[in-house]
Enzyme design. Structure first.
Site, PDB file in Angstrom:
ATOM      1  N   ASP A   6      59.824  54.127  -0.879  1.00 57.43           N
ATOM      2  CA  ASP A   6      58.448  53.332  -0.306  1.00 57.43           C
ATOM      3  C   ASP A   6      58.808  52.146  -1.188  1.00 57.43           C
ATOM      4  O   ASP A   6      59.950  51.542  -2.189  1.00 57.43           O
ATOM      5  CB  ASP A   6      57.139  53.516  -0.967  1.00 57.43           C
ATOM      6  CG  ASP A   6      56.282  54.569   0.313  1.00 57.43           C
ATOM      7  OD1 ASP A   6      57.390  55.291   1.276  1.00 57.43           O
ATOM      8  OD2 ASP A   6      55.266  55.454  -0.138  1.00 57.43           O
ATOM      9  N   ASP A  25      52.883  58.462  -0.872  1.00 58.09           N
ATOM     10  CA  ASP A  25      51.262  58.017  -1.307  1.00 58.09           C
ATOM     11  C   ASP A  25      49.981  58.827  -0.821  1.00 58.09           C
ATOM     12  O   ASP A  25      48.830  59.137  -0.912  1.00 58.09           O
ATOM     13  CB  ASP A  25      50.715  56.694  -1.875  1.00 58.09           C
ATOM     14  CG  ASP A  25      51.182  55.695  -0.730  1.00 58.09           C
ATOM     15  OD1 ASP A  25      51.837  56.338   0.303  1.00 58.09           O
ATOM     16  OD2 ASP A  25      51.535  54.289  -1.268  1.00 58.09           O
ATOM     17  N   ASP A  64      51.880  61.118   4.528  1.00 59.81           N
ATOM     18  CA  ASP A  64      53.013  61.042   4.237  1.00 59.81           C
ATOM     19  C   ASP A  64      53.443  62.587   3.781  1.00 59.81           C
ATOM     20  O   ASP A  64      54.880  62.920   3.340  1.00 59.81           O
ATOM     21  CB  ASP A  64      53.134  60.248   2.260  1.00 59.81           C
ATOM     22  CG  ASP A  64      53.478  58.504   3.158  1.00 59.81           C
ATOM     23  OD1 ASP A  64      53.387  58.835   3.904  1.00 59.81           O
ATOM     24  OD2 ASP A  64      52.655  58.324   2.050  1.00 59.81           O
TER      25      ASP A  64
HETATM   26  P1  ATP Z   1      55.540  50.478   2.154  1.00 58.86           P
HETATM   27  O1  ATP Z   1      55.399  51.263   2.938  1.00 58.86           O
HETATM   28  O2  ATP Z   1      56.516  50.543   1.094  1.00 58.86           O
HETATM   29  O3  ATP Z   1      54.765  50.814   1.220  1.00 58.86           O
HETATM   30  P2  ATP Z   1      53.677  48.341   2.741  1.00 58.86           P
HETATM   31  O4  ATP Z   1      53.236  48.744   1.897  1.00 58.86           O
HETATM   32  O5  ATP Z   1      54.107  47.055   3.303  1.00 58.86           O
HETATM   33  O6  ATP Z   1      55.337  48.935   2.507  1.00 58.86           O
HETATM   34  P3  ATP Z   1      52.303  49.516   4.724  1.00 58.86           P
HETATM   35  O7  ATP Z   1      50.896  48.843   3.088  1.00 58.86           O
HETATM   36  O8  ATP Z   1      51.947  50.371   5.832  1.00 58.86           O
HETATM   37  O9  ATP Z   1      53.238  49.429   3.377  1.00 58.86           O
HETATM   38  O10 ATP Z   1      51.804  47.858   5.646  1.00 58.86           O
HETATM   39  C1  ATP Z   1      52.457  47.449   6.466  1.00 58.86           C
HETATM   40  C2  ATP Z   1      52.150  46.204   7.154  1.00 58.86           C
HETATM   41  O11 ATP Z   1      50.446  46.584   7.303  1.00 58.86           O
HETATM   42  C3  ATP Z   1      52.733  44.629   6.084  1.00 58.86           C
HETATM   43  O12 ATP Z   1      53.357  44.676   5.863  1.00 58.86           O
HETATM   44  C4  ATP Z   1      51.311  44.050   6.373  1.00 58.86           C
HETATM   45  O13 ATP Z   1      50.986  42.967   7.540  1.00 58.86           O
HETATM   46  C5  ATP Z   1      49.644  44.933   6.816  1.00 58.86           C
HETATM   47  N1  ATP Z   1      49.132  44.990   5.816  1.00 58.86           N
HETATM   48  C6  ATP Z   1      48.989  46.117   4.462  1.00 58.86           C
HETATM   49  N2  ATP Z   1      48.194  46.129   3.681  1.00 58.86           N
HETATM   50  C7  ATP Z   1      47.023  45.287   4.846  1.00 58.86           C
HETATM   51  C8  ATP Z   1      45.573  45.732   4.171  1.00 58.86           C
HETATM   52  N3  ATP Z   1      45.190  46.201   3.325  1.00 58.86           N
HETATM   53  N4  ATP Z   1      44.631  45.040   5.351  1.00 58.86           N
HETATM   54  C9  ATP Z   1      45.781  44.466   6.460  1.00 58.86           C
HETATM   55  N5  ATP Z   1      46.587  44.439   7.615  1.00 58.86           N
HETATM   56  C10 ATP Z   1      47.535  44.766   5.750  1.00 58.86           C
END
Ligand code: ATP
Length: 902
Positions: free
Chosen positions: A327, A636, A640
């Protein structure tokens, strides 16, 4: 009597348990724990220390030896008999200490992965070890948790629980707090209850604990349950088989030696005892225990480096990993977000300040501006701070005030931005009525709020997703239709920030007539009014850059899998040098359009998967495995878990990971850090190497002994070693150096070699030749010294025995240092690089010298003291097996380099 909690209303359960929604007081908790004990399942069978000790003597060959000793006792050889029994007991004690130590470390490991529970006690929410729960405790559950005790649900806005561990049914069950359930209903139908060990797949709930520990439904069947997890590693299983084979081989050789000896005129009794001793010597009975110790100690070293191994077999697989899929957020990056840029009403703002410190300004065209004077910016900041569950906390440290974020760091960054804009208390303006939580599939989060008469749904999420749901634009305090031109501007602004490796969030809202009309909508996150975007920086973790380089030299490919935008992901992948110039980037959408064959054709060249959902991860793992890769995969969330389970090494986040993800994983990262995976791989390789090192040492030594005895018998010589001498070498002096090899520091080039082939047997690549060649040479030199002794003083048999015994022992002490290098040999490594080994050899040497220099003991061992010249001969002979072959190898590699440079 057992109560049917499921047939009672929640309030009755609370009353009966003398508790309330605020939970128990500390006094109540302590009182109850006294009464019911800890919330733990008592393990099926506890093996007592005495049993472990007695087990040391249950080995078949040890029993035969004891029988032989008994016979020799009966024949009047009291001294022999007593000494052999003493040696066996000493060996038993050593084995016992080893096994108990190994057990203890494994138990400590279990403790580390023990589950936690969130409870409300005396009105305050706290996280405690699940074993401290008592009946009456109020427990909070959410998606991904493992239910820590049995209980009656008292609040559930929606909860799905997977109860297959209890009912065998793998489809999640929807739970309700207020549903009535008949007293006679089976467990699977009790939808107002939750049970220990089951998994929350979605939603939230609070429940009151009704039963703990062995009184839970899980406790009732705990005695019946078999530990389903495989606890032997593949290598351990193979060694088990090898052990069985060696028993037969050595019995056959022993029989041969005995028969030949008798035919050559040796006494039957003498040959019998010699045969049994040789058989004991030939079977590496210490091996399984030492393997367990090496694994257990290695696993402890991993814990020190923050990697917690949940499934022992994965220790071996770690050394075979060829691809690590990681990730991005929090694992490759720090997950300490700071908003740096905002795009709203077609204008750019920069936000100053670093980290979570809320001092900073909004800069527009190089001048600081008041954010709340600008309508669009104000709305954006308000949505960001209201559609938010994080809490910022400050603590005074020596360096000044330090801010931390409790909750999602993305949301923390939005609270910090709001503080910089002077918007401190969203609750006082907007009253929250409902929430649609963020999830990685939707990539959106919304809250329904009231402001006086007005009702809004505030939405934030991934820009591309939100834009698809938007129909209007908020500009100049008004709502306008969203034109294609504006959409393009938004996409361009998003691209521009993503190109700077910023993580972007979009903001929007929808106005409703009333709360009811909003709640009546199936999918309220439609027809959104688009407000603007912000970009936050999430710097890479410093140590990750080196870790990725290390992976590269170790032949392991790093692949980034992220929910984030393609451009952001690629920019960070470039910073970290994960992706080469011609490397591919695939998005979730592209993946959806690809067949499995197409994915398989591209999977080896793809380094970044962006905007993917957890479901995609499973396909990626399978595609890589289809290409013969050994895959490590991080995760996490609940979704997943399938990919983590499928991967060869499933890796869960210790801090941000759910219980479900941890449950599925083989390895848990205490610090969520990519570098920790690499550390675990390094340790995994080291552990495997160390196991190989002492296998080589022990087996070579055994071959040496067999050759000595066997050849002597064949050519009609007297026995070169007496039975107790062989036993002493094997059961006493061998053990300590072998254990010390088990904790040998890794070789410098351990991360410069390619991954081990998972199908490669331990005896592959000339390993068995190495064992046999050293072993045979040890046998040959021992025999030669024995012959020389017989030649120089034909009548002095004790001297000849002592010289052979000394040569064999010394040859093994020298060989042990050769075994420290898997490919190099004794000349490759500093002799003092492993002080444990130096101490172990010194101690074993002491034990050996006792048997030839301490008068009483020497009589029992039938030895004589050795003198100057004899020692010189012994040491030269003993050095030959190791040095002759090492020098030969150094010569060979020098020749190879010469040829290569020609
Ligand atoms: P990884 O999978 O590497 O952990 P990530 O944390 O960026 O990546 P997600 O958490 O699925 O992946 O987030 C995807 C997208 O959703 C982000 O790029 C962001 O634009 C949006 N996002 C992340 N967190 C939030 C939140 N708390 N509220 C609204 N949108 C969010």
């Amino acid at each position: 009597m057992e109560k049917s909690w499921h047939s009672l209303p929640a309030s009755d359960c609370l009353n009966l348990l003398s508790t309330s929604e605020d939970g128990l007081t500390i006094e109540q908790v302590e009182e109850r724990r006294e009464k019911v004990g800890l919330n733990q399942l008592v393990e099926g069978q506890q093996v007592s220390l005495l049993t472990i000790f007695l087990n040391q003597f249950r080995d078949f060959m040890i029993i035969v030896l004891l029988a032989a000793t008994l016979i020799s006792g009966l024949l009047g050889e009291y001294m022999d008999a007593i000494t052999i029994v003493a040696i066996i007991i000493l060996n038993g004690i050593l084995g016992f200490i080893q096994e108990v130590k190994a057990e203890r470390s494994l138990a400590a490991l279990k403790e580390l992965t023990a589950p936690m529970a969130r409870v409300r006690r005396a009105g305050k929410i706290e996280t405690i070890p699940a074993k401290d729960l008592v009946p009456g405790d109020i427990v909070l559950l959410e998606g991904g948790d493992k239910v820590p005790a049995d209980g009656r649900i008292i609040k559930s806005p929606g909860l799905d629980v997977e109860e297959s561990s209890l009912t065998g049914e793998s489809v999640p069950v929807m739970k309700h707090a207020n549903k009535h359930v008949d007293e006679a209903s089976p467990i699977g139908d009790r939808i107002n209850m939750v049970y220990m060990g089951t998994l929350v797949t979605r939603g939230k709930a609070e429940f009151v604990v009704t039963e703990t520990g062995m009184s839970t439904e899980m406790g009732k069947i705990a005695g019946l349950m078999q530990a389903s997890e495989e606890s032997l590693t593949p290598l351990q299983r193979r060694l088990d088989q090898l052990g069985k084979l060696l028993v037969w081989v050595s019995l056959a050789i022993t029989a041969l030696v005995v028969v030949t000896g008798v035919l050559h005129g040796n006494g039957l009794y003498n040959m019998f005892l010699a045969g049994v001793s040789l058989a004991v010597a030939a079977i590496p009975e210490g091996l399984p225990a030492i393997v367990t110790i090496a694994l257990a100690l290695g696993v402890q070293r991993m814990i020190k480096r923050n990697a917690i191994v949940r499934k022992l077999p994965s220790v071996e697989t770690l050394g075979c990993a060829t691809v690590i899929c990681s990730d991005k957020t929090g694992t490759l990056t720090q997950n300490r977000m700071t908003v740096q840029r905002v795009w709203v009403e077609n204008e750019w703002y920069n936000v100053t300040g670093t980290g979570y410190d809320p001092t900073g300004e909004f800069i527009y065209e190089e001048r600081a501006v008041r954010a709340f004077r600008r309508e669009g910016l104000k709305r954006l900041v308000e949505i960001g701070a209201t559609c938010n569950n994080a809490i910022m906390k400050s603590v005074q440290t020596e360096q000044g005030e330090e801010w931390t974020c409790d909750g999602d760091p993305t949301e923390g960054a939005l609270l910090v931005m709001a503080k910089k804009a002077g918007f401190d208390d969203p609750e006082s303006v907007y009253h929250r009525v409902d929430e649609i939580p963020f999830d990685s599939d939707r990539k959106l989060m919304s809250v329904l709020v009231e402001e006086g008469e007005d009702v809004y749904l505030f939405v934030k999420g991934a820009p591309d997703v939100l834009l698809e749901r938007a129909t209007k634009l908020y500009i100049g305090g008004r709502e306008e239709a969203l034109s294609n031109t504006t959409k393009k501007q938004i996409v361009a602004a998003n691209q521009q920030m993503a190109g700077q490796a910023l993580r972007n969030i979009a903001f929007g809202y929808r106005k409703f007539r009333s709360i009811e009309s909003a709640k009546a909508e199936q999918d309220p996150e439609q027809n959104v009014v688009f407000v603007g975007l912000c970009g936050m920086i999430d710097p890479p973790r410093q140590e990750v850059y080196d870790a990725i380089q290390k992976c590269r030299t170790a032949g392991i490919r790093t692949v980034m899998i992220t929910g984030d935008h393609q451009t952001t992901a690629t920019a960070i992948a470039r910073q970290l040098e994960i992706i080469p110039e011609d490397g591919l980037v695939l998005t979730g959408r592209q993946l959806d359009q690809m067949s499995d064959e197409e994915l398989s054709a591209n999977v080896e060249d793809t380094y970044v998967y962006a905007r993917v959902s957890p479901e995609h991860k499973l396909r990626i793992v399978k595609a890589l495995q289809g290409r013969g890769e050994i895959v490590g995969m991080t995760g996490d969330g609940v979704n997943d878990a399938p990919a983590i389970k499928q991967a060869d090494i499933g890796i869960a986040m210790g801090q941000s990971g759910t219980d479900v993800a941890k449950e599925a994983s083989a390895l848990v990262l205490g610090d969520d850090n990519f570098a920790t995976i690499v550390a675990a791989v390094e340790e995994g390789r080291g552990i495997y190497d160390n196991i190989k090192k002492f296998i080589r040492y022990l087996l070579s030594s055994n071959v040496g002994e067999i050759v000595t005895m066997f050849v002597a018998m064949l050519v009609g010589l007297p026995l070169p070693l007496l039975p107790i001498q062989i036993l002493w070498v094997n059961l006493v002096t061998d053990g300590l150096p072998a254990i010390a090899l088990g904790v040998d520091p890794a070789e410098k080039d351990i991360m410069q070699r390619p991954p081990r082939d998972v199908n490669e047997g331990i005896f592959a690549k000339g390993f068995s030749v190495k064992i046999l060649s050293r072993g045979i040479l040890i046998g040959v030199v021992t025999l030669l010294v024995f012959l020389w002794a017989l030649h120089t003083q034909p009548q002095n048999l004790p001297r000849a025995h002592t010289l052979a015994y000394a040569t064999l022992t010394m040859a093994q002490f020298i060989l042990v240092f050769d075994c420290r290098s898997v490919d190099g040999g004794i000349l490759r490594r500093n002799i003092f690089g492993n002080m444990w080994l130096v101490l172990a050899v010194a101690a074993s040497l002491g034990l050996f010298l006792l048997t030839i220099y301490v008068p009483g003991i020497a009589t029992v061992f039938k030895t004589v003291p050795l003198h100057g010249m004899e020692w010189v001969i012994v040491l030269i002979a003993a050095a030959i097996p190791t040095f002759a072959l090492s020098i030969r190898r150094v010569g060979l590699s020098a020749m190879k380099t010469k040829v290569a440079t020609r």
